[in-house]
Design a protein around this motif. Structure first.
Motif, PDB file in Angstrom:
ATOM      1  N   UNK A   1      -6.008   7.254  -0.380  1.00 13.30           N
ATOM      2  CA  UNK A   1      -6.876   7.038   0.780  1.00 13.30           C
ATOM      3  C   UNK A   1      -6.761   5.628   1.326  1.00 13.30           C
ATOM      4  N   UNK A   2      -6.483   4.653   0.453  1.00 20.23           N
ATOM      5  CA  UNK A   2      -6.345   3.256   0.857  1.00 20.23           C
ATOM      6  C   UNK A   2      -5.662   2.501  -0.273  1.00 20.23           C
ATOM      7  N   UNK A   3      -5.068   1.356   0.066  1.00 21.06           N
ATOM      8  CA  UNK A   3      -4.359   0.525  -0.910  1.00 21.06           C
ATOM      9  C   UNK A   3      -4.785  -0.921  -0.712  1.00 21.06           C
ATOM     10  N   UNK A   4      -5.151  -1.583  -1.821  1.00 24.24           N
ATOM     11  CA  UNK A   4      -5.499  -3.007  -1.792  1.00 24.24           C
ATOM     12  C   UNK A   4      -4.631  -3.700  -2.837  1.00 24.24           C
ATOM     13  N   UNK A   5      -3.725  -4.561  -2.382  1.00 25.73           N
ATOM     14  CA  UNK A   5      -2.768  -5.217  -3.272  1.00 25.73           C
ATOM     15  C   UNK A   5      -2.991  -6.721  -3.264  1.00 25.73           C
ATOM     16  N   UNK A   6      -3.134  -7.304  -4.446  1.00 29.43           N
ATOM     17  CA  UNK A   6      -3.302  -8.751  -4.579  1.00 29.43           C
ATOM     18  C   UNK A   6      -2.006  -9.363  -5.086  1.00 29.43           C
ATOM     19  N   UNK A   7      -1.565 -10.447  -4.453  1.00 31.24           N
ATOM     20  CA  UNK A   7      -0.376 -11.220  -4.821  1.00 31.24           C
ATOM     21  C   UNK A   7       0.745 -10.315  -5.337  1.00 31.24           C
ATOM     22  N   UNK A   8       1.152  -9.314  -4.543  1.00 32.28           N
ATOM     23  CA  UNK A   8       2.060  -8.288  -5.057  1.00 32.28           C
ATOM     24  C   UNK A   8       3.486  -8.790  -5.242  1.00 32.28           C
ATOM     25  N   UNK A   9       4.089  -8.402  -6.350  1.00 30.55           N
ATOM     26  CA  UNK A   9       5.520  -8.568  -6.540  1.00 30.55           C
ATOM     27  C   UNK A   9       6.193  -7.381  -5.858  1.00 30.55           C
ATOM     28  N   UNK A  10       6.505  -7.549  -4.584  1.00 24.26           N
ATOM     29  CA  UNK A  10       7.034  -6.454  -3.779  1.00 24.26           C
ATOM     30  C   UNK A  10       8.365  -6.870  -3.173  1.00 24.26           C
ATOM     31  N   UNK A  11       9.299  -5.945  -3.170  1.00 25.02           N
ATOM     32  CA  UNK A  11      10.660  -6.217  -2.721  1.00 25.02           C
ATOM     33  C   UNK A  11      11.049  -5.179  -1.671  1.00 25.02           C
ATOM     34  N   UNK A  12      11.509  -5.665  -0.528  1.00 24.09           N
ATOM     35  CA  UNK A  12      12.036  -4.803   0.528  1.00 24.09           C
ATOM     36  C   UNK A  12      13.490  -5.192   0.741  1.00 24.09           C
ATOM     37  N   UNK A  13      14.379  -4.230   0.681  1.00 27.12           N
ATOM     38  CA  UNK A  13      15.792  -4.517   0.829  1.00 27.12           C
ATOM     39  C   UNK A  13      16.064  -5.234   2.150  1.00 27.12           C
TER      40      UNK A  13
ATOM     41  N   UNK B   1      22.362  -5.796 -10.015  1.00 21.67           N
ATOM     42  CA  UNK B   1      21.934  -5.694  -8.620  1.00 21.67           C
ATOM     43  C   UNK B   1      21.653  -4.245  -8.229  1.00 21.67           C
ATOM     44  N   UNK B   2      22.372  -3.310  -8.799  1.00 25.75           N
ATOM     45  CA  UNK B   2      22.084  -1.893  -8.541  1.00 25.75           C
ATOM     46  C   UNK B   2      20.726  -1.518  -9.129  1.00 25.75           C
ATOM     47  N   UNK B   3      20.452  -2.009 -10.340  1.00 26.67           N
ATOM     48  CA  UNK B   3      19.153  -1.731 -10.947  1.00 26.67           C
ATOM     49  C   UNK B   3      18.022  -2.318 -10.140  1.00 26.67           C
ATOM     50  N   UNK B   4      18.220  -3.511  -9.625  1.00 25.34           N
ATOM     51  CA  UNK B   4      17.177  -4.143  -8.820  1.00 25.34           C
ATOM     52  C   UNK B   4      17.020  -3.439  -7.481  1.00 25.34           C
ATOM     53  N   UNK B   5      18.126  -3.002  -6.881  1.00 25.39           N
ATOM     54  CA  UNK B   5      18.041  -2.302  -5.588  1.00 25.39           C
ATOM     55  C   UNK B   5      17.189  -1.040  -5.693  1.00 25.39           C
ATOM     56  N   UNK B   6      17.176  -0.430  -6.880  1.00 26.47           N
ATOM     57  CA  UNK B   6      16.374   0.787  -7.060  1.00 26.47           C
ATOM     58  C   UNK B   6      14.883   0.513  -7.044  1.00 26.47           C
ATOM     59  N   UNK B   7      14.484  -0.759  -7.060  1.00 29.20           N
ATOM     60  CA  UNK B   7      13.063  -1.109  -7.067  1.00 29.20           C
ATOM     61  C   UNK B   7      12.514  -1.378  -5.665  1.00 29.20           C
ATOM     62  N   UNK B   8      13.333  -1.257  -4.629  1.00 26.29           N
ATOM     63  CA  UNK B   8      12.885  -1.590  -3.278  1.00 26.29           C
ATOM     64  C   UNK B   8      11.802  -0.622  -2.803  1.00 26.29           C
ATOM     65  N   UNK B   9      10.859  -1.150  -2.034  1.00 26.74           N
ATOM     66  CA  UNK B   9       9.747  -0.342  -1.525  1.00 26.74           C
ATOM     67  C   UNK B   9      10.204   0.547  -0.383  1.00 26.74           C
ATOM     68  N   UNK B  10       9.553   1.700  -0.266  1.00 23.60           N
ATOM     69  CA  UNK B  10       9.742   2.595   0.870  1.00 23.60           C
ATOM     70  C   UNK B  10       8.562   2.441   1.823  1.00 23.60           C
ATOM     71  N   UNK B  11       8.735   2.939   3.037  1.00 23.10           N
ATOM     72  CA  UNK B  11       7.727   2.777   4.078  1.00 23.10           C
ATOM     73  C   UNK B  11       6.547   3.731   3.849  1.00 23.10           C
ATOM     74  N   UNK B  12       5.305   3.227   3.833  1.00 27.06           N
ATOM     75  CA  UNK B  12       4.151   4.114   3.675  1.00 27.06           C
ATOM     76  C   UNK B  12       3.907   4.941   4.934  1.00 27.06           C
TER      77      UNK B  12
END
Length: 582
Positions: free
Chosen positions: A261-273, A459-470
């Motif tokens: 229903x909603x998302x609240x993220x604090x200081x997120x470790x987030x990666x976008x390709x 780098x392939x392993x890290x690429x698999x961690x990229x976020x997708x669009x909500x």
């Protein structure tokens, strides 16, 4: 999706052993570690109490100056039930632990489920200071996942790991939180994040969503007369800090079912390709360069920047060693420091983040965390970690003592999920030079910048961690401190939010001046004087999300919270916090 859940353990928590603080209350949470009657053989109840306490202390500033319990938050007695199990994603070798807390005062009129993932690589209670502290007192159920991390360490030397109740036991006797197969007895301690072979970070979003489904199923079990609990009749709010913040944003991108229903993220470790920088990139860069930069005038008077009395000092040794490797040009410690600082600034580091990043250098966090991530991305098992690293039991003169059993018994409750810590050393990656940790740091960095097979696989392993669009319309609130030196806002939240907006999403973004990554560090006087806490803004953002979902109030505006000031030598006040208006 077909979910696989193991045996569900149900426990009651009433009469001095509640859900939120295990009966410790605010004073007990901030006090001395909860004791074990028999230190080498603690009971499940004792381990749970200690795990809850260490999780609170690792995230929140609970001291008299921090404002918890007076300016924001509270630790009331919250009786209820816990449901916990090992859940397994399709294709995963090892489970993640999930746990649901259902308060007796669950609000059946305004059904609410808060879902969270542990911060860092912590265990199952790693987000209780945010998700439980906010959700349980208002009558929400809370479901947690350790997202494939945690301190369920496996020791092949005696074939022991951690059972569902938190106690150490032999493999084959009970299902274990982490049970790698075929390890040699001298492989060292195996940690789930580093050694599962699953690259768990790639599935953090799916871990969170599977936890939601387990939470709904356990609400059906807790209140069968009011079942079913579904996303259509239960508000589901995802929230997390640091890696947990990244996990809930990943869940937002993976949520094809529309669970959240909603998302609240604090200081997120987030990666976008293609946007910002991945944590492994800037962490390995900091591990190499930041020790040399600490001699620069920019770090004069900065807490923890030059802690210690070694002679010659570590920063001078690192600068000279990097010059010998051809990575710095200066011929004096001052010139080498200037070179290192210039390289960090050129790659996007801001001065406010660098000054706080000195504390992570002092704690050797850059190296120790990078080791775990490299092993996870490369899917290495214990005994075969990259760059020659391993996790080894710490012993005096190589001899086992009764103290070893006491330390091991508390690993699950006290451990961070990433050694070193009490009783476990980070071994390897060193030489006999005056700067012994540099070889390992350079090797870890080369796995990011190099061209070999291992670098490509990493780098392939890290690429698999990229976020997708909500999905469109999902309320997303991101809260980040401008002074964050571990997950700098310029590498993570800022590019993520810009990416969302470029794709016609409308996140709310609060940047908090003077806030850094570790509220718990604010208990150090000189450090706390210079910074503001971030957790109160997380609670406020959850309040705003709740008001939007329940009352239909508009989401708040973006804010660089201009009036927030450092705490100073006295207690934090509502005026110094200057929380954004509702």
């Amino acid at each position: 999706m077909t979910d696989t859940f193991g045996e569900v353990r149900v426990t009651l928590h009433r009469g001095g052993d509640d859900l939120l603080s295990a009966g410790l209350g605010l004073r007990g949470l901030s006090g001395v570690p909860a004791r074990f009657v028999s230190p080498a053989a603690p009971t499940p109840e004792e381990l749970r109490r200690r795990a809850i306490q260490s999780s609170w202390r690792g995230i929140a500033d609970l001291g008299p100056l921090g404002g918890f319990g007076s300016i924001y938050g509270d630790v009331p007695d919250v009786p209820g039930r816990e449901f916990t199990t090992f859940a397994r994603l399709p294709g995963a070798r090892h489970p993640h632990r999930v746990l649901v807390q259902v308060p007796d005062a669950f609000d059946r009129q305004r059904r609410c489920l808060v879902v969270s993932a542990s911060s860092g690589s912590r265990g199952i209670y790693g987000s209780i200071a945010l998700a439980g502290g906010w959700g349980l007192p208002r009558g929400c159920a809370v479901v947690y996942t350790d997202k494939g991390t945690g301190a369920g360490y496996f020791d092949p030397a005696d074939n022991t790991g951690v059972a569902l109740d938190g106690t150490r036991t032999n493999a084959g006797r009970d299902e274990l939180e982490f049970e790698p197969k075929g390890l040699s007895s001298d492989a060292g301690i195996a940690a789930k994040h580093a050694h599962s072979g699953d690259n768990p970070e790639a599935d953090w979003g799916r871990h969170v969503l599977q936890a939601v489904r387990f939470g709904l199923a356990m609400l059906d079990r807790a209140f069968p007369d009011e079942a079913p609990f579904t996303p259509q009749n239960t508000r589901i709010i995802a929230t997390g800090i640091s890696n947990g913040g990244g996990a809930v944003l990943r869940a937002a991108g993976d949520d094809a079912e529309g669970l959240l229903s909603a998302v609240v993220a604090l200081e997120p470790n987030i990666h976008v390709e293609g946007h910002g920088r991945a944590f492994y990139d800037y962490a390995t860069e900091a591990a190499v360069l930041l020790p040399a930069a600490l001699a620069a005038p920019a770090f004069d008077g900065v807490p923890f920047a030059r802690t210690g009395i070694a002679s010659p000092p570590a920063w001078a040794l690192r600068g000279a060693a990097l010059r010998a490797h051809g990575k710095l040009e200066g011929s004096t410690p001052q010139a080498q420091a200037a070179d290192a600082l210039a390289l960090l600034r050129a790659s996007g580091w801001r001065d406010e983040a660098l000054k706080v990043a000195a504390s992570s250098t002092w704690l050797d966090l850059w190296r120790s965390v990078s080791v775990a991530y490299a092993s996870a991305y490369l899917r290495r098992e214990a005994g075969h970690m990259p760059c020659g690293f391993s996790y080894e039991v710490q012993r005096v003169a190589g001899v086992a003592t009764p103290a070893d059993a006491i330390l091991r018994a508390a690993w699950w409750a006290d451990g961070s999920g990433v050694p070193p810590h009490a009783g476990i050393n980070l071994a390897g990656g060193t030489d006999l030079s005056l700067d012994p940790t540099l070889p390992g740091c350079l090797c870890l960095r080369e796995l990011w910048t190099g061209q070999g097979d291992d670098a490509r696989k990493l780098r392939e392993g890290l690429a698999a961690t990229a976020a997708a669009l909500p999905r469109e319309g999902l309320p997303i609130l991101v809260v980040h401190g401008t002074d964050d030196g571990l997950i700098p806002v310029s590498f993570s939240s800022e590019p993520y939010v810009a990416w969302l907006r470029a794709h016609d999403r409308s996140p709310v973004f609060w940047k908090v001046p003077h806030a850094q990554h570790f509220d718990a560090f604010l208990a150090f006087p000189d450090f706390g004087d210079r910074h503001a806490p971030l957790l109160p803004f997380g609670y406020a953002a959850l309040d705003r999300a709740w008001a939007h979902l329940v009352e239909g109030r508009a989401l708040p505006e973006d804010a660089l919270v201009r009036d927030t000031r450092p705490r100073g030598p006295g207690p934090v006040t509502a005026k110094t916090l200057a929380l954004p208006p509702g």
